[in-house]
Design an enzyme around this catalytic site. Sequence first.
Site, PDB file in Angstrom:
ATOM      1  N   TRP A  28      41.457  86.481   2.892  1.00 20.06           N
ATOM      2  CA  TRP A  28      40.264  86.531   2.038  1.00 20.06           C
ATOM      3  C   TRP A  28      40.063  85.231   1.261  1.00 20.06           C
ATOM      4  O   TRP A  28      39.144  85.120   0.466  1.00 20.06           O
ATOM      5  CB  TRP A  28      40.335  87.708   1.072  1.00 20.06           C
ATOM      6  N   GLU A  41      39.409  92.483  -3.318  1.00 19.30           N
ATOM      7  CA  GLU A  41      39.913  92.775  -4.670  1.00 19.30           C
ATOM      8  C   GLU A  41      40.157  94.269  -4.872  1.00 19.30           C
ATOM      9  O   GLU A  41      41.109  94.661  -5.528  1.00 19.30           O
ATOM     10  CB  GLU A  41      38.940  92.249  -5.736  1.00 19.30           C
ATOM     11  N   GLN A  46      46.658  97.653  -7.078  1.00 21.46           N
ATOM     12  CA  GLN A  46      47.875  98.470  -6.948  1.00 21.46           C
ATOM     13  C   GLN A  46      48.492  98.419  -5.557  1.00 21.46           C
ATOM     14  O   GLN A  46      49.246  99.322  -5.189  1.00 21.46           O
ATOM     15  CB  GLN A  46      47.603  99.956  -7.231  1.00 21.46           C
ATOM     16  N   TYR A 121      38.784  93.349 -14.803  1.00 23.54           N
ATOM     17  CA  TYR A 121      39.571  92.413 -13.996  1.00 23.54           C
ATOM     18  C   TYR A 121      38.860  92.090 -12.683  1.00 23.54           C
ATOM     19  O   TYR A 121      38.681  90.930 -12.319  1.00 23.54           O
ATOM     20  CB  TYR A 121      40.960  93.019 -13.695  1.00 23.54           C
ATOM     21  N   ASP A 139      44.947  90.770 -15.427  1.00 20.31           N
ATOM     22  CA  ASP A 139      45.678  92.016 -15.152  1.00 20.31           C
ATOM     23  C   ASP A 139      47.129  91.833 -15.600  1.00 20.31           C
ATOM     24  O   ASP A 139      47.465  90.830 -16.239  1.00 20.31           O
ATOM     25  CB  ASP A 139      45.571  92.378 -13.663  1.00 20.31           C
ATOM     26  N   CYS A 192      56.198  83.150 -10.804  1.00 20.80           N
ATOM     27  CA  CYS A 192      56.522  83.806 -12.076  1.00 20.80           C
ATOM     28  C   CYS A 192      56.512  85.315 -11.833  1.00 20.80           C
ATOM     29  O   CYS A 192      55.681  86.050 -12.338  1.00 20.80           O
ATOM     30  CB  CYS A 192      55.513  83.391 -13.141  1.00 20.80           C
ATOM     31  N   CYS A 200      61.612  79.481 -12.087  1.00 23.22           N
ATOM     32  CA  CYS A 200      61.121  78.401 -12.954  1.00 23.22           C
ATOM     33  C   CYS A 200      61.303  77.015 -12.321  1.00 23.22           C
ATOM     34  O   CYS A 200      60.512  76.112 -12.583  1.00 23.22           O
ATOM     35  CB  CYS A 200      61.826  78.461 -14.299  1.00 23.22           C
TER      36      CYS A 200
HETATM   37  S1  SF4 Z   1      58.472  78.261 -16.227  1.00 22.98           S
HETATM   38 FE1  SF4 Z   1      59.326  80.182 -15.476  1.00 22.98          FE
HETATM   39  S2  SF4 Z   1      58.789  81.758 -16.981  1.00 22.98           S
HETATM   40 FE2  SF4 Z   1      57.501  79.972 -17.351  1.00 22.98          FE
HETATM   41  S3  SF4 Z   1      55.633  80.379 -16.252  1.00 22.98           S
HETATM   42 FE3  SF4 Z   1      56.946  79.178 -14.905  1.00 22.98          FE
HETATM   43  S4  SF4 Z   1      58.094  80.680 -13.686  1.00 22.98           S
HETATM   44 FE4  SF4 Z   1      57.164  81.774 -15.422  1.00 22.98          FE
END
Ligand code: SF4
Length: 333
Positions: A28, A41, A46, A121, A139, A192, A200
Site C-alpha cells: 500500500w 488503514e 489491530q 487516527y 495511535d 522502537c 536503539c
Molecule cells: S532511541 Fe530507542 S527508545 Fe528512543 S526512539 Fe529510538 S528506539 Fe525508541
Amino acid sequence: MQNAIQVLKNAVEPLLKWYGENKRDLPWRGTHDPYKIWVSEIMLQQTRVEAVKGYYAAFLQKFPTAEALANASEEEVFKAWEGLGYYSRARNLHKAAKIIAERGFPRDFEGVRALPGVGDYTAGAICSIAYGLPCPAVDGNVLRVLTRLTADGRNIDENATRIAFSALLREVYPKEAGEFCQSLMELGAIVCVPNGEPMCALCPWQTMCLAHLAGEEEKFPVHSEKKARKIEEIFVYVLKKEGKFALRKRGKKGLLAGLWEFPNGAENESAIYGKVLAEKRAKHIFTHVEWHMTGYLVEAAEFFPQFLWATPEEIAQSYALPSAFKAFREWVK
Ligand code: SF4
C-alpha cells in the site's frame, strides 16, 4: 512542553531521512489513492502487517473501487474479509463505500472522519498520506515512540495524552506530511518496538531520545493496568448430515455480529444433535474475551430446520466463518 516541541522539531529531519533509506516495501506504499489507503488503514487496525498483505491485494482485486465495494452484498464483503477478524470493520467499510460511491471520497479531515468506522487516527493517516494534509495520526505505536523520545510519563491509554501529542505534532508537521506520518508508524513497527528491547542502536534518534539518553527506555510508555480477559466456556457443534454441514447466523449485535458460525452454546448439548464422532478443545482470544471451546463433530440425527445446511464447497465460497472456529474447520470435508 516547550522542551518537548524542540526535541520533536529536531527529530523530524533525521526521521524522514531514515524512513527514505529504511522503509519496508509494502503493497500500500506509493499510492495516493484515498480509497486504497483507506482500505489498507482499516485492515491494519489491530492486525499485523504480514497478515494484511495478502488480504489487501485480493480485496482490491475484487473491489477495485468504492463503487465496486458499494455494489457488493454484505455476504461477499464478509467472505473477502474471512479470517482477518474484527468484522465490524468490514461492515463499516461496506457502509462507508456506499456513501463514497454517491458523493466521492471526502477531501478533508472532517469529511473523512465522518465515514463509518473511521476514527481520528485513521482519518489523520488517510488525509496525510493521500492528500499531504498536516493531520496527525496518533495511535498506541506512535505514542510509544513519542513518549520515549520526550521521556513523557503520561498514561498513553488516556485520551488526553493522545490529544496532547496530536497538538504537539501539529506544531512540527513538515511539508512531507504523508512521509512523516508513515515514518512515525514505521519507526514504531521496526525499531522502537513494543515488547522487549527497542533497537536503539538502529534508531535515527539515538543521540536525542530522552529516554535512551537516560537509559530508561523500559520506563516508557506508561499504560493503565490491564483488566483480565473474561473467559467463556463454549461448546461448538459441527453437525454433519449427508455431506452437508449446519451453519447459523449470529445476531446483529455483539461479538462477530452477523457472521456465520457452527451452532454453539454454553451448555453441552451434543447428545441432542446425534452421535458424536470426534471431540477436541481449542481456544480463541478476542480483545476482551477468551473462548475456551470444546468442539464436537456430530453425525446429525436429522436436518435440524433452525440451521442452514451447506456443502463444504458452498461454505468455502459463500459463507464467512470467523477464525475463532478455525480449529474445527478441518472436520468440514
Ligand atoms: S532511541 Fe530507542 S527508545 Fe528512543 S526512539 Fe529510538 S528506539 Fe525508541
